[in-house]
Write a protein that holds these residues in place. Sequence first.
Motif, PDB file in Angstrom:
ATOM      1  N   LEU A   1       0.956  -1.069  -0.021  1.00 42.79           N
ATOM      2  CA  LEU A   1       0.048   0.076  -0.021  1.00 42.79           C
ATOM      3  C   LEU A   1       0.913   1.207  -0.145  1.00 42.79           C
ATOM      4  CD1 LEU A   1      -3.108  -0.798   2.597  1.00 42.79           C
ATOM      5  CD2 LEU A   1      -3.019  -0.465  -0.039  1.00 42.79           C
ATOM      6  N   THR A   2       1.712   1.348   0.831  1.00 42.61           N
ATOM      7  CA  THR A   2       2.714   2.483   0.986  1.00 42.61           C
ATOM      8  C   THR A   2       3.483   2.675  -0.432  1.00 42.61           C
ATOM      9  OG1 THR A   2       3.381   1.826   3.203  1.00 42.61           O
ATOM     10  CG2 THR A   2       4.604   3.675   2.157  1.00 42.61           C
ATOM     11  N   MET A   3       3.795   1.582  -1.060  1.00 42.37           N
ATOM     12  CA  MET A   3       4.522   1.661  -2.424  1.00 42.37           C
ATOM     13  C   MET A   3       3.710   2.332  -3.386  1.00 42.37           C
ATOM     14  SD  MET A   3       5.860  -1.321  -4.690  1.00 42.37           S
ATOM     15  CE  MET A   3       4.217  -1.368  -5.576  1.00 42.37           C
ATOM     16  N   LEU A   4       2.793   1.686  -3.364  1.00 40.26           N
ATOM     17  CA  LEU A   4       1.638   2.434  -4.349  1.00 40.26           C
ATOM     18  C   LEU A   4       1.291   3.715  -4.191  1.00 40.26           C
ATOM     19  CD1 LEU A   4      -1.267  -0.552  -4.627  1.00 40.26           C
ATOM     20  CD2 LEU A   4       0.639   0.235  -6.436  1.00 40.26           C
ATOM     21  N   ILE A   5       1.129   4.288  -3.009  1.00 43.79           N
ATOM     22  CA  ILE A   5       1.168   5.708  -2.795  1.00 43.79           C
ATOM     23  C   ILE A   5       2.296   6.447  -3.088  1.00 43.79           C
ATOM     24  CG2 ILE A   5       0.563   7.330  -0.722  1.00 43.79           C
ATOM     25  CD1 ILE A   5      -1.031   5.649   0.604  1.00 43.79           C
ATOM     26  N   VAL A   6       3.462   6.031  -2.839  1.00 44.45           N
ATOM     27  CA  VAL A   6       4.546   6.581  -2.912  1.00 44.45           C
ATOM     28  C   VAL A   6       4.830   6.672  -4.315  1.00 44.45           C
ATOM     29  CG1 VAL A   6       7.169   6.553  -2.551  1.00 44.45           C
ATOM     30  CG2 VAL A   6       5.716   6.092  -0.581  1.00 44.45           C
ATOM     31  N   VAL A   7       4.942   5.539  -5.156  1.00 43.39           N
ATOM     32  CA  VAL A   7       5.216   5.607  -6.557  1.00 43.39           C
ATOM     33  C   VAL A   7       4.049   6.395  -7.278  1.00 43.39           C
ATOM     34  CG1 VAL A   7       5.236   4.305  -8.611  1.00 43.39           C
ATOM     35  CG2 VAL A   7       6.348   3.457  -6.367  1.00 43.39           C
ATOM     36  N   GLY A   8       2.977   6.291  -7.073  1.00 41.22           N
ATOM     37  CA  GLY A   8       1.941   6.980  -7.720  1.00 41.22           C
ATOM     38  C   GLY A   8       1.926   8.663  -7.566  1.00 41.22           C
ATOM     39  N   ALA A   9       2.159   8.858  -6.212  1.00 40.51           N
ATOM     40  CA  ALA A   9       1.965  10.152  -5.723  1.00 40.51           C
ATOM     41  C   ALA A   9       3.336  11.046  -6.277  1.00 40.51           C
ATOM     42  CB  ALA A   9       1.594  10.438  -4.374  1.00 40.51           C
ATOM     43  N   SER A  10       4.390  10.550  -5.861  1.00 40.93           N
ATOM     44  CA  SER A  10       5.767  10.916  -6.141  1.00 40.93           C
ATOM     45  C   SER A  10       5.789  10.954  -7.876  1.00 40.93           C
ATOM     46  CB  SER A  10       7.149  10.338  -5.702  1.00 40.93           C
ATOM     47  OG  SER A  10       6.929   9.017  -6.214  1.00 40.93           O
ATOM     48  N   ALA A  11       5.333  10.150  -8.658  1.00 42.32           N
ATOM     49  CA  ALA A  11       5.582  10.429  -9.909  1.00 42.32           C
ATOM     50  C   ALA A  11       4.520  11.537 -10.631  1.00 42.32           C
ATOM     51  CB  ALA A  11       4.733   9.097 -10.694  1.00 42.32           C
ATOM     52  N   LEU A  12       3.352  11.517  -9.910  1.00 41.97           N
ATOM     53  CA  LEU A  12       2.608  12.570 -10.294  1.00 41.97           C
ATOM     54  C   LEU A  12       3.348  14.251 -10.002  1.00 41.97           C
ATOM     55  CD1 LEU A  12      -1.010  11.398  -9.557  1.00 41.97           C
ATOM     56  CD2 LEU A  12      -0.104  11.957 -11.999  1.00 41.97           C
ATOM     57  N   ALA A  13       3.810  14.128  -8.899  1.00 38.11           N
ATOM     58  CA  ALA A  13       4.573  15.453  -8.270  1.00 38.11           C
ATOM     59  C   ALA A  13       5.553  15.652  -8.918  1.00 38.11           C
ATOM     60  CB  ALA A  13       4.595  15.141  -6.664  1.00 38.11           C
ATOM     61  N   ALA A  14       6.453  14.724  -9.187  1.00 41.75           N
ATOM     62  CA  ALA A  14       7.800  14.954  -9.688  1.00 41.75           C
ATOM     63  C   ALA A  14       7.585  15.484 -11.312  1.00 41.75           C
ATOM     64  CB  ALA A  14       8.599  13.678 -10.015  1.00 41.75           C
ATOM     65  N   TYR A  15       6.551  14.811 -11.860  1.00 39.63           N
ATOM     66  CA  TYR A  15       6.269  15.069 -13.287  1.00 39.63           C
ATOM     67  C   TYR A  15       5.793  16.792 -13.427  1.00 39.63           C
ATOM     68  CZ  TYR A  15       4.121  15.530 -17.795  1.00 39.63           C
ATOM     69  OH  TYR A  15       3.882  15.494 -19.391  1.00 39.63           O
ATOM     70  N   ALA A  16       4.900  17.095 -12.430  1.00 35.91           N
ATOM     71  CA  ALA A  16       4.460  18.519 -12.462  1.00 35.91           C
ATOM     72  C   ALA A  16       5.769  19.464 -12.056  1.00 35.91           C
ATOM     73  CB  ALA A  16       3.263  18.646 -11.173  1.00 35.91           C
ATOM     74  N   LEU A  17       6.374  19.015 -11.003  1.00 28.74           N
ATOM     75  CA  LEU A  17       7.422  20.064 -10.589  1.00 28.74           C
ATOM     76  C   LEU A  17       8.744  19.965 -11.829  1.00 28.74           C
ATOM     77  CD1 LEU A  17       7.811  18.835  -6.776  1.00 28.74           C
ATOM     78  CD2 LEU A  17       7.245  21.182  -7.619  1.00 28.74           C
ATOM     79  N   SER A  18       8.686  18.943 -12.518  1.00 29.12           N
ATOM     80  CA  SER A  18       9.755  18.953 -13.313  1.00 29.12           C
ATOM     81  C   SER A  18       9.431  19.782 -14.689  1.00 29.12           C
ATOM     82  CB  SER A  18      10.059  17.590 -13.832  1.00 29.12           C
ATOM     83  OG  SER A  18      10.876  17.597 -15.239  1.00 29.12           O
ATOM     84  N   ARG A  19       7.998  19.827 -14.862  1.00 28.03           N
ATOM     85  CA  ARG A  19       7.640  20.534 -15.925  1.00 28.03           C
ATOM     86  C   ARG A  19       7.178  22.157 -15.787  1.00 28.03           C
ATOM     87  NH1 ARG A  19      10.453  17.417 -17.852  1.00 28.03           N
ATOM     88  NH2 ARG A  19      10.000  15.874 -19.429  1.00 28.03           N
ATOM     89  N   VAL A  20       6.636  22.452 -14.754  1.00 30.22           N
ATOM     90  CA  VAL A  20       6.196  23.628 -14.294  1.00 30.22           C
ATOM     91  C   VAL A  20       7.387  24.272 -13.506  1.00 30.22           C
ATOM     92  CG1 VAL A  20       4.335  25.015 -13.236  1.00 30.22           C
ATOM     93  CG2 VAL A  20       3.889  22.966 -14.285  1.00 30.22           C
ATOM     94  N   ASN A  21       7.647  25.497 -13.693  1.00 31.49           N
ATOM     95  CA  ASN A  21       8.792  26.147 -12.955  1.00 31.49           C
ATOM     96  C   ASN A  21       8.212  27.299 -12.020  1.00 31.49           C
ATOM     97  OD1 ASN A  21      11.386  26.985 -11.992  1.00 31.49           O
ATOM     98  ND2 ASN A  21      11.990  27.850 -13.910  1.00 31.49           N
ATOM     99  N   LEU A  22       8.026  26.513 -10.789  1.00 28.03           N
ATOM    100  CA  LEU A  22       7.380  27.225  -9.662  1.00 28.03           C
ATOM    101  C   LEU A  22       8.431  28.066  -9.016  1.00 28.03           C
ATOM    102  CD1 LEU A  22       5.073  24.417  -7.829  1.00 28.03           C
ATOM    103  CD2 LEU A  22       4.449  26.533  -9.069  1.00 28.03           C
ATOM    104  N   PRO A  23       8.114  29.312  -8.687  1.00 24.82           N
ATOM    105  CA  PRO A  23       9.071  30.024  -7.801  1.00 24.82           C
ATOM    106  C   PRO A  23       9.667  29.234  -6.523  1.00 24.82           C
ATOM    107  CG  PRO A  23       7.004  31.098  -7.836  1.00 24.82           C
ATOM    108  CD  PRO A  23       6.904  29.971  -8.809  1.00 24.82           C
ATOM    109  N   GLY A  24      10.664  28.981  -6.187  1.00 24.55           N
ATOM    110  CA  GLY A  24      11.226  28.559  -4.904  1.00 24.55           C
ATOM    111  C   GLY A  24      10.980  27.109  -4.944  1.00 24.55           C
ATOM    112  N   ARG A  25      10.968  26.320  -6.183  1.00 26.28           N
ATOM    113  CA  ARG A  25      10.759  24.949  -6.398  1.00 26.28           C
ATOM    114  C   ARG A  25      12.003  24.177  -5.882  1.00 26.28           C
ATOM    115  NH1 ARG A  25      11.192  22.874 -12.322  1.00 26.28           N
ATOM    116  NH2 ARG A  25      12.994  23.680 -12.232  1.00 26.28           N
ATOM    117  N   ASP A  26      13.024  24.696  -6.110  1.00 27.73           N
ATOM    118  CA  ASP A  26      14.237  23.691  -5.639  1.00 27.73           C
ATOM    119  C   ASP A  26      14.296  23.871  -3.980  1.00 27.73           C
ATOM    120  OD1 ASP A  26      14.537  23.030  -8.177  1.00 27.73           O
ATOM    121  OD2 ASP A  26      16.176  24.364  -8.846  1.00 27.73           O
TER     122      ASP A  26
END
Lengths: 390, 300
Positions: B102-127
Motif C-alpha cells: 500500500l505504501t509503495m503504491l501511494i509513494v510511486v503514484g504520488a511521487s510520479a505525479l508530483a515529480a512530473y509537475a515539478l519537473s515541467r512547471v517552474n514554480l518559484p522556490g521549487r528547488d
Amino acid sequence: MADVAVEALTKEFAGGVKALDQLDLAVEEGEFFALLGPSGCGKTTLLRSIAGLERPTSGKVLIGGRDVTRTPPGGRGIAMVFQDYALLPHMTVADNIAYPLKIRHVPKAQRLEAASRTAASLGLDQYLKRRPAELSGGQQQRVALARAITSRAKVFLLDEPLSNLDAQLRMEARIFLKRLQQELAVTTIYVTHDQSEALALADRMAVMERGVIRQVGPPVEVYLRPDNLFVAGFMGATPINLLEAKVDTGVLRVGDNRIGIPSGTQAGLSSGRQVTVAVRPEHVSLSDAAQTGGFEGSVVLVEHLGDDDLVTLEGGGVTIRAKVNIDDAVQLGDLRWAVPNPERVLVFDPSTGERIRGQNAAAPPRVAPHALAKDAGTGAIGTAAGGAGG
Amino acid sequence: MTVIGIPVEHSGDGQLDVAPPSNRGKPEWARAVAVRSIWYVLGVVVAAFFALPMLWLVTAPFEAHPGFDVGLSHLTLSNFVDVFHNPNALSSLYNSLILSLLTMLIVVGASALAAYALSRVNLPGRDVMLYVLLLLSSVVSGTAAMVPLFLLVFDMHLINTDAGVVLVLAAGLLPAGIFILKDFMDSIPRSYEESARVFGASPLRMLWDVVGPSVRPGLAVIGVWAVVNVWGNFLIPFILLRSPGLTPAAVEIYSFYTSGGQANLRLISTFSLLYTLPVVVIYLLVQRRYGFRFYGGIKG
C-alpha cells in the motif's frame, strides 16, 4: 491541406527578449515554405507558435482560414517533425508510427495496419518490429515523417529535420523529403539555418533576422535579388562582395575604378550619392586583358573550394573576390581584371541597407500580399527620387 | 614501496629506493610477502565480521538448539513447523506485505505525479522547497516527531489501522521519492512530450505513454526502496498499531520469547530467515529486470 497565415505575431519571452516582432507571413496551400535565418533569429519560435507550443504575446495564427491562436496544438491539424525526431524509445517503430492514431482511440488492429501501409510507402516495412535506437539516423527521420503522415495532418512543420544527419545522408534525405512533399502536396513549413537546404527544397522562403522577416520570395529571387544587405550577406555559399561606391554622372566610382550603373536603378541614383555595390563572387569573372567595367588587381589569395577556386584580388583601393573555374589555374601575384556581370550587380543604400531599384523592378511571381505591398512601397520611393532627379 | 599490498619496484634513478643496493633482493621480497599476508588476515577478519551473522541466519533455523554460534549439529525442520503454528508469525508477514505494498503504491503514484509537475512547471522556490521537504522527511517518520505524530493520527481516528501507518510512512518517503523521480523526468527530452501534444495527447496521456515508460527504472527504484523501507520499519507500526492481529513482522519479532522470559532463538532465527527472504527476492528480481546502475539520461 490548408494554408497558414500569421498576422502581427509578437512573442516576448520573460526578460523582455522579443523573439518575434509584429511578424506577418502567409504560406499558401500545398506550398513547401522554408524559414531561414541565423540562430536566434526567431525562426523556431515562429514555427512553435504556429504549432501552438508557444503562446504568442499578441497577434494571430490562422490555419486553413481558422483562427487557432488559442487552440491547443492537438486541435490545429498539424504534425511536427523535431530535430531529434522525438521517437518514443520504448515503443516499436510500428507503435511510434501509429501513435497519433492511438491518441485518437483508433482500434489497435486498424492503426497498426495504417502504420504498416505508411511504413511500406517509405521503405520502412522491414523495421516495424524494431525500436528507434536500433535504426540509423536517416531511418529514424523517415519514421518521424511516417508518424506525421499517419496523423493525416493538413500542415507539416519541420524543425531542422536534416541537421542531425551526416552530409551524405542529408543529401539523400533532402531528395526524399522533396519528393514526399510533392507527392503528398501537404503544406510544409521548414525551419533551417542551412541556406543550401532552403534553396534546394523550398517553393518560397523567408529570411529572418532578429524576429522580423527581411525578405520573402522564391529561392532564386532571394538569392539573385536580395532586398537588403542582410539577406545579401546571409545568402550565398561564399560571402558576397560589398564595395563602397559613389554615383558619378552615369557611372559608379568604386575606388579607382568605374562601372556602369546597373540597368533599372538609374532612377534612384542621383549624382554624388554614396552607395554600396554588391556582387556575388560567382558573378565575377576574371580576365587577362583590360576590360571596361573591370577591376584591375593582383591575386592575393586563392582558396580551393573543390570544383571552384575562390580568388581574392586587390588593387585600386578595392578588394574583390571571384569564383573561377579550377582550370583557370590562377597563381598568386597574377595581375587580372575582375569583371562583375552587370546583370547581377546590386546597389544598396548603406544607411538603410535596402536595395535601390528603379521603377521597372519586376515584381517576383507568387509573392505574399504583404511582400508585394513592401515592393510597391520601395518602388514609390524610387519613383519619387527619380522624379526629383528628372 | 607498496601500494595496497602490491610491491612496486623502482628502478632507474634510485632516489625512491629505501634499501641500500647491496642487500636489495631478499628483504624486498620478504617484506612484500609479509605485507600481503597482513592484508589477507585483515581482510578475512573483516569479512568474517560481516559474514558470520549472515551464516548464522542461514544455519540457525535448521539447528535444533540454536545458540550464538554457527554450526549444524542437529539438522531439523521443526523450527519452521513451530513458526507456522505460532498464531501471529505468518499473519505478521502478511501484514508487512500489505503495509509495504500500500505504501509503495501511494509513494510511486504520488511521487510520479508530483515529480512530473515539478519537473515541467517552474514554480518559484521549487528547488528550495524540494530540499526543505527532503530535509524534513527524515523527521516526519523519525523518533523526534513521535508524540505529535501519535496525536495527529489519534485525532484522525486512524490509531490501530493500516491506513494510519501507511499514511505516515508514505509521507516520510515521498520527498525523497519526488526528488529522485524529478531528476529522472528532467532528463527526458521535451520534444517527446511536445510531439505527443501536437498529435493531441492530454497531459495524463503524456505521463502514461511518454514520461512513465521513460522513467520506468526510476519508478522501480522508488518502488523497491519504499517496500524495503516499510518492511524494515519498526517504530511507526509499533506506536500506531495496538492489536496483535495487525502488527507487521518487524514488530512481531519482538514478541518471540520463551515461557521463561528468554529470547526464543529457535523462533527468532527461523522467523528472521522468512522475514529476510522477500527483500532478497525483490532485490534479485529488480536487479535482473533493470539492474541497479545509474541512469544519467535517456537516449532516443
